[in-house]
Scaffold this motif. Structure first.
Motif, PDB file in Angstrom:
ATOM      1  N   VAL A  11       0.844  -1.196   0.000  1.00 36.30           N
ATOM      2  CA  VAL A  11       0.000   0.000   0.000  1.00 36.30           C
ATOM      3  C   VAL A  11       0.877   1.243   0.000  1.00 36.30           C
ATOM      4  O   VAL A  11       1.992   1.250   0.525  1.00 36.30           O
ATOM      5  CB  VAL A  11      -0.971   0.015   1.199  1.00 36.30           C
ATOM      6  N   TYR A  12       0.348   2.317  -0.590  1.00 36.60           N
ATOM      7  CA  TYR A  12       1.035   3.598  -0.711  1.00 36.60           C
ATOM      8  C   TYR A  12      -0.060   4.638  -0.968  1.00 36.60           C
ATOM      9  O   TYR A  12      -1.222   4.285  -1.241  1.00 36.60           O
ATOM     10  CB  TYR A  12       2.069   3.557  -1.850  1.00 36.60           C
ATOM     11  N   PRO A  13       0.236   5.913  -0.863  1.00 32.39           N
ATOM     12  CA  PRO A  13      -0.838   6.908  -0.861  1.00 32.39           C
ATOM     13  C   PRO A  13      -1.769   6.875  -2.076  1.00 32.39           C
ATOM     14  O   PRO A  13      -2.978   7.116  -1.938  1.00 32.39           O
ATOM     15  CB  PRO A  13      -0.074   8.231  -0.781  1.00 32.39           C
ATOM     16  N   ALA A  14      -1.255   6.554  -3.264  1.00 32.47           N
ATOM     17  CA  ALA A  14      -2.112   6.594  -4.461  1.00 32.47           C
ATOM     18  C   ALA A  14      -3.245   5.573  -4.420  1.00 32.47           C
ATOM     19  O   ALA A  14      -4.263   5.748  -5.102  1.00 32.47           O
ATOM     20  CB  ALA A  14      -1.261   6.381  -5.713  1.00 32.47           C
ATOM     21  N   VAL A  15      -3.088   4.507  -3.628  1.00 28.03           N
ATOM     22  CA  VAL A  15      -4.139   3.474  -3.588  1.00 28.03           C
ATOM     23  C   VAL A  15      -5.110   3.684  -2.433  1.00 28.03           C
ATOM     24  O   VAL A  15      -6.077   2.926  -2.295  1.00 28.03           O
ATOM     25  CB  VAL A  15      -3.537   2.049  -3.502  1.00 28.03           C
ATOM     26  N   MET A 123     -11.463  -3.372 -14.965  1.00 25.53           N
ATOM     27  CA  MET A 123     -12.420  -2.322 -14.637  1.00 25.53           C
ATOM     28  C   MET A 123     -11.747  -0.966 -14.789  1.00 25.53           C
ATOM     29  O   MET A 123     -10.515  -0.861 -14.843  1.00 25.53           O
ATOM     30  CB  MET A 123     -12.946  -2.512 -13.215  1.00 25.53           C
ATOM     31  N   ASP A 124     -12.555   0.090 -14.859  1.00 23.01           N
ATOM     32  CA  ASP A 124     -11.981   1.430 -14.967  1.00 23.01           C
ATOM     33  C   ASP A 124     -11.689   1.988 -13.574  1.00 23.01           C
ATOM     34  O   ASP A 124     -11.873   1.300 -12.558  1.00 23.01           O
ATOM     35  CB  ASP A 124     -12.888   2.349 -15.787  1.00 23.01           C
ATOM     36  N   GLY A 125     -11.244   3.228 -13.522  1.00 22.10           N
ATOM     37  CA  GLY A 125     -10.850   3.812 -12.247  1.00 22.10           C
ATOM     38  C   GLY A 125     -11.970   3.905 -11.236  1.00 22.10           C
ATOM     39  O   GLY A 125     -11.728   3.916 -10.025  1.00 22.10           O
ATOM     40  N   GLN A 126     -13.209   3.948 -11.715  1.00 21.11           N
ATOM     41  CA  GLN A 126     -14.369   4.011 -10.830  1.00 21.11           C
ATOM     42  C   GLN A 126     -14.919   2.633 -10.467  1.00 21.11           C
ATOM     43  O   GLN A 126     -15.945   2.525  -9.805  1.00 21.11           O
ATOM     44  CB  GLN A 126     -15.477   4.849 -11.469  1.00 21.11           C
ATOM     45  N   GLY A 127     -14.237   1.589 -10.938  1.00 16.70           N
ATOM     46  CA  GLY A 127     -14.661   0.238 -10.605  1.00 16.70           C
ATOM     47  C   GLY A 127     -15.705  -0.342 -11.534  1.00 16.70           C
ATOM     48  O   GLY A 127     -16.269  -1.398 -11.240  1.00 16.70           O
ATOM     49  N   ARG A 196      -7.606 -19.330 -16.779  1.00 11.80           N
ATOM     50  CA  ARG A 196      -8.281 -18.335 -17.605  1.00 11.80           C
ATOM     51  C   ARG A 196      -9.618 -17.895 -17.018  1.00 11.80           C
ATOM     52  O   ARG A 196     -10.331 -17.097 -17.627  1.00 11.80           O
ATOM     53  CB  ARG A 196      -8.424 -18.842 -19.034  1.00 11.80           C
ATOM     54  N   THR A 197      -9.957 -18.379 -15.830  1.00 10.93           N
ATOM     55  CA  THR A 197     -11.114 -17.858 -15.108  1.00 10.93           C
ATOM     56  C   THR A 197     -10.699 -16.607 -14.350  1.00 10.93           C
ATOM     57  O   THR A 197      -9.755 -16.644 -13.573  1.00 10.93           O
ATOM     58  CB  THR A 197     -11.654 -18.901 -14.112  1.00 10.93           C
ATOM     59  N   PRO A 198     -11.382 -15.483 -14.546  1.00  6.20           N
ATOM     60  CA  PRO A 198     -10.983 -14.263 -13.828  1.00  6.20           C
ATOM     61  C   PRO A 198     -11.308 -14.363 -12.330  1.00  6.20           C
ATOM     62  O   PRO A 198     -12.466 -14.491 -11.950  1.00  6.20           O
ATOM     63  CB  PRO A 198     -11.830 -13.161 -14.484  1.00  6.20           C
ATOM     64  N   HIS A 199     -10.261 -14.315 -11.518  1.00  4.59           N
ATOM     65  CA  HIS A 199     -10.438 -14.325 -10.068  1.00  4.59           C
ATOM     66  C   HIS A 199     -10.054 -12.986  -9.443  1.00  4.59           C
ATOM     67  O   HIS A 199     -10.009 -12.873  -8.211  1.00  4.59           O
ATOM     68  CB  HIS A 199      -9.619 -15.450  -9.435  1.00  4.59           C
ATOM     69  N   MET A 200      -9.750 -11.999 -10.298  1.00  6.93           N
ATOM     70  CA  MET A 200      -9.445 -10.643  -9.824  1.00  6.93           C
ATOM     71  C   MET A 200     -10.138  -9.641 -10.737  1.00  6.93           C
ATOM     72  O   MET A 200     -10.377  -9.911 -11.917  1.00  6.93           O
ATOM     73  CB  MET A 200      -7.936 -10.364  -9.866  1.00  6.93           C
ATOM     74  N   ARG A 201     -10.413  -8.471 -10.168  1.00  5.16           N
ATOM     75  CA  ARG A 201     -10.829  -7.322 -10.967  1.00  5.16           C
ATOM     76  C   ARG A 201      -9.689  -6.308 -10.935  1.00  5.16           C
ATOM     77  O   ARG A 201      -9.247  -5.897  -9.857  1.00  5.16           O
ATOM     78  CB  ARG A 201     -12.124  -6.720 -10.416  1.00  5.16           C
ATOM     79  N   TYR A 202      -9.195  -5.965 -12.118  1.00  9.13           N
ATOM     80  CA  TYR A 202      -7.962  -5.209 -12.307  1.00  9.13           C
ATOM     81  C   TYR A 202      -8.298  -3.779 -12.717  1.00  9.13           C
ATOM     82  O   TYR A 202      -8.910  -3.563 -13.755  1.00  9.13           O
ATOM     83  CB  TYR A 202      -7.139  -5.916 -13.384  1.00  9.13           C
ATOM     84  N   ARG A 203      -7.905  -2.825 -11.888  1.00  7.21           N
ATOM     85  CA  ARG A 203      -8.265  -1.425 -12.108  1.00  7.21           C
ATOM     86  C   ARG A 203      -7.264  -0.765 -13.049  1.00  7.21           C
ATOM     87  O   ARG A 203      -6.062  -0.729 -12.772  1.00  7.21           O
ATOM     88  CB  ARG A 203      -8.286  -0.683 -10.768  1.00  7.21           C
ATOM     89  N   GLN A 204      -7.766  -0.208 -14.155  1.00  9.83           N
ATOM     90  CA  GLN A 204      -6.931   0.554 -15.078  1.00  9.83           C
ATOM     91  C   GLN A 204      -7.257   2.035 -14.925  1.00  9.83           C
ATOM     92  O   GLN A 204      -8.402   2.465 -15.151  1.00  9.83           O
ATOM     93  CB  GLN A 204      -7.183   0.107 -16.517  1.00  9.83           C
ATOM     94  N   TYR A 205      -6.242   2.812 -14.540  1.00 11.18           N
ATOM     95  CA  TYR A 205      -6.413   4.252 -14.363  1.00 11.18           C
ATOM     96  C   TYR A 205      -5.067   4.914 -14.582  1.00 11.18           C
ATOM     97  O   TYR A 205      -4.073   4.235 -14.885  1.00 11.18           O
ATOM     98  CB  TYR A 205      -7.015   4.577 -12.990  1.00 11.18           C
ATOM     99  N   ASP A 206      -5.018   6.226 -14.438  1.00  7.09           N
ATOM    100  CA  ASP A 206      -3.827   6.964 -14.862  1.00  7.09           C
ATOM    101  C   ASP A 206      -2.557   6.556 -14.129  1.00  7.09           C
ATOM    102  O   ASP A 206      -1.464   6.670 -14.669  1.00  7.09           O
ATOM    103  CB  ASP A 206      -4.053   8.470 -14.685  1.00  7.09           C
ATOM    104  N   ALA A 207      -2.692   6.079 -12.879  1.00  6.90           N
ATOM    105  CA  ALA A 207      -1.506   5.752 -12.092  1.00  6.90           C
ATOM    106  C   ALA A 207      -0.923   4.379 -12.414  1.00  6.90           C
ATOM    107  O   ALA A 207       0.116   4.019 -11.865  1.00  6.90           O
ATOM    108  CB  ALA A 207      -1.831   5.826 -10.602  1.00  6.90           C
ATOM    109  N   ASN A 208      -1.558   3.617 -13.294  1.00 13.46           N
ATOM    110  CA  ASN A 208      -1.034   2.292 -13.617  1.00 13.46           C
ATOM    111  C   ASN A 208       0.355   2.380 -14.247  1.00 13.46           C
ATOM    112  O   ASN A 208       0.588   3.196 -15.142  1.00 13.46           O
ATOM    113  CB  ASN A 208      -1.942   1.550 -14.601  1.00 13.46           C
ATOM    114  N   VAL A 209       1.248   1.529 -13.786  1.00  9.37           N
ATOM    115  CA  VAL A 209       2.572   1.436 -14.399  1.00  9.37           C
ATOM    116  C   VAL A 209       2.485   0.758 -15.756  1.00  9.37           C
ATOM    117  O   VAL A 209       3.157   1.157 -16.712  1.00  9.37           O
ATOM    118  CB  VAL A 209       3.532   0.659 -13.471  1.00  9.37           C
TER     119      VAL A 209
END
Length: 302
Positions: A11-15, A123-127, A196-209
């Motif tokens: 964890v870090y401030p951006a999350v 998912m997007d930045g808003q989930g 190949r079964t999705p077991h996570m929801r992956y957030r894509q937003y501006d802070a993504n590396v």
């Protein structure tokens, strides 16, 4: 195998805005037989607890970054400690969301494999669900992707700790520890799997590396290329870890990345043509697919 599990995140401030949803998804796991480990960078455990909405006495193992520690150092310190105490570790990013069977599926996979990753629902930045799934192509051995791309992230992968120990240490200046660990596991002869079964929801937003959604911009491709070159420097710094045939594969991939970097630096027009052609391809949702794409060699191999 993998009876005693840790679940690790950093964890870090951006999350901070996403921690409550993350923690709720951890608490909702169908398999609750794991210990939570949290690496803390530029925050305090009290601040993290408050952001999570967790009780003050929540049972969490904390690993605190020291001033000046790199992002790689906190992950190295945490994973080194975990590897000494557990059979397996489930890696999750704290800005993502676990599906209810994430830990159960990881535990089952680690009974059969040394390293296992799962698909991610993007998912997007808003989930909000984008309808896109990050996954390997059908019937593809994930190990064959590792010289050029990565599907074993720090949010979707689980390791047996026996193989994880062989993949450490993570250098302090490592930009992409997820890809480094997976590549070292492959070089050590680990058994690798991808669910190949999705077991996570992956957030894509501006802070993504590591951006995976199109359209890519020229700056996206340039930044990604620099990170990929940094990855090859880290992987190939210790040749004793790498069997000859795999060394040749990694060396060839590095040379393509170097040639690609030279081409896009020397010719902004070539980079622009490449980006246009890349965005016109049917996308593959894997990390670093945008760099030196072999389907576009006629554009960048000059």
């Amino acid at each position: 195998m993998a009876e005693r599990l840790a679940l690790y995140t950093t964890v870090y401030p951006a999350v901070e805005p996403y921690l409550a949803e993350w923690y709720a998804s951890v608490r909702a796991q169908s398999d609750g037989g794991f210990d939570i480990w949290v690496g803390v960078d530029a925050m305090t455990p009290e601040r993290v607890i408050a952001a999570m909405g967790a009780p003050a006495d929540a049972n969490i193992e904390w690993v605190i970054a020291h001033p000046g520690d790199s992002p790689a150092r906190i992950r190295h310190d945490a994973l080194s400690a975990i590897a000494e105490r557990y059979d397996g570790v489930v890696l999750v990013d704290s800005d993502d969301v676990l599906e209810p069977a994430r830990v159960a599926a990881a535990r089952e996979a680690l009974r059969r494999y040394d390293v296992s990753a799962c698909a991610l629902r993007i998912m997007d930045g808003q989930g909000r669900d984008t309808g896109i799934v990050f996954a390997t192509p059908c019937d593809t051995d994930p190990a064959t992707l590792l010289p050029r791309w990565n599907v074993f992230g720090l949010s979707n992968t689980a390791y047996r700790c026996g193989i994880l120990k062989q993949c450490l240490p993570i250098p302090d200046d490592c930009d992409l520890p997820d890809w480094l660990l997976a590549t070292r596991a492959w070089c050590a002869g680990a058994t690798l799997a991808f669910d190949r079964t999705p077991h996570m929801r992956y957030r894509q937003y501006d802070a993504n590396v590591a951006r995976v959604l199109t359209p890519f911009s020229s700056s996206d491709v340039q930044r990604a290329t620099e990170r990929v070159l940094s990855h090859y420097r880290a992987v190939l710094a210790d040749l004793d870890r790498i069997p000859g045939p795999l060394r040749r594969q990694l060396g060839a991939a590095r040379e393509d990345a170097r040639a690609f970097h030279r081409a896009i630096v020397e010719s902004p027009n070539l980079l622009s043509r490449y980006v246009d052609a890349l965005n016109a391809l049917p996308p593959r949702y894997m990390w670093w697919w945008c760099v030196a794409n072999p389907e576009l060699e006629d554009v960048w191999k000059v």
